[in-house]
Design a protein around this motif. Sequence first.
Motif, mmCIF file in Angstrom:
data_model
loop_
_atom_site.group_PDB
_atom_site.id
_atom_site.type_symbol
_atom_site.label_atom_id
_atom_site.label_comp_id
_atom_site.label_asym_id
_atom_site.label_seq_id
_atom_site.Cartn_x
_atom_site.Cartn_y
_atom_site.Cartn_z
ATOM 1 N N MET A 251 -3.761 -6.235 10.629
ATOM 2 C CA MET A 251 -3.696 -6.722 8.991
ATOM 3 C C MET A 251 -3.764 -5.007 8.251
ATOM 4 S SD MET A 251 -3.120 -8.517 6.861
ATOM 5 C CE MET A 251 -3.486 -8.900 5.026
ATOM 6 N N LYS A 252 -4.930 -3.737 8.613
ATOM 7 C CA LYS A 252 -5.027 -3.086 8.347
ATOM 8 C C LYS A 252 -3.430 -2.180 8.700
ATOM 9 C CE LYS A 252 -9.934 -1.633 8.314
ATOM 10 N NZ LYS A 252 -10.843 -1.038 8.621
ATOM 11 N N LYS A 253 -3.259 -2.435 9.913
ATOM 12 C CA LYS A 253 -2.273 -1.306 9.557
ATOM 13 C C LYS A 253 -0.873 -1.826 9.267
ATOM 14 C CE LYS A 253 -3.049 -1.033 15.063
ATOM 15 N NZ LYS A 253 -2.382 -0.929 16.750
ATOM 16 N N VAL A 254 -0.949 -3.209 8.973
ATOM 17 C CA VAL A 254 0.495 -3.380 7.730
ATOM 18 C C VAL A 254 0.144 -2.977 6.385
ATOM 19 C CG1 VAL A 254 1.382 -5.519 6.406
ATOM 20 C CG2 VAL A 254 -0.101 -5.682 9.264
ATOM 21 N N ALA A 255 -1.245 -2.346 5.904
ATOM 22 C CA ALA A 255 -1.748 -2.386 4.483
ATOM 23 C C ALA A 255 -1.748 -0.421 4.371
ATOM 24 C CB ALA A 255 -3.869 -2.361 3.839
ATOM 25 N N ILE A 256 -2.435 -0.246 5.954
ATOM 26 C CA ILE A 256 -1.414 1.599 5.749
ATOM 27 C C ILE A 256 0.046 1.676 5.790
ATOM 28 C CG2 ILE A 256 -1.818 3.081 7.052
ATOM 29 C CD1 ILE A 256 -4.609 2.153 8.753
ATOM 30 N N PHE A 257 1.037 0.763 6.669
ATOM 31 C CA PHE A 257 2.112 1.104 6.284
ATOM 32 C C PHE A 257 2.821 0.949 5.213
ATOM 33 C CE2 PHE A 257 1.825 0.941 11.124
ATOM 34 C CZ PHE A 257 1.963 2.313 11.687
ATOM 35 N N GLY A 258 2.491 -0.138 4.640
ATOM 36 C CA GLY A 258 2.931 -0.239 3.203
ATOM 37 C C GLY A 258 2.060 0.584 2.120
#
Length: 126
Positions: free
Chosen positions: A1-8
């Motif tokens: 979930m953190k990775k998605v937020a970082i990439f977003g």
Amino acid sequence: MKKVAIFGGIAVVALIAALVAVLIWVDTDFLRKLSYVSLSMMSVFACGLLIAVTALVAILAALIQVLNNLTREKVSPLIDKVNEAADTARGTAVYVGEGIVSPMVRLASLLAAVRGAVSALFTKRS
């Protein structure tokens, strides 16, 4: 979930940076023409949305009319028949109560009185 937020977040920052770069290095005449094109496209989409909403409202009105007709033609007679059956059952219950049960209760009470009288007459008392 953190990775998605970082990439977003990275994607949003890159998009903003690209937009700033376009606004700085692109000719103002091109941007004016681009704004006219985008305004035209937004107008076309707004008109299409207006047509779609109008069609949906018309479909909804037609569906409401169909449901009203269905209720009037199918459900109302069914409810009338159910009410008629309930009235018939109520009348039958009243008839049975007054015509059959009431005389049987009187007969049973009369027989109980006769039995009590006979029992009182023929029972030995000490």
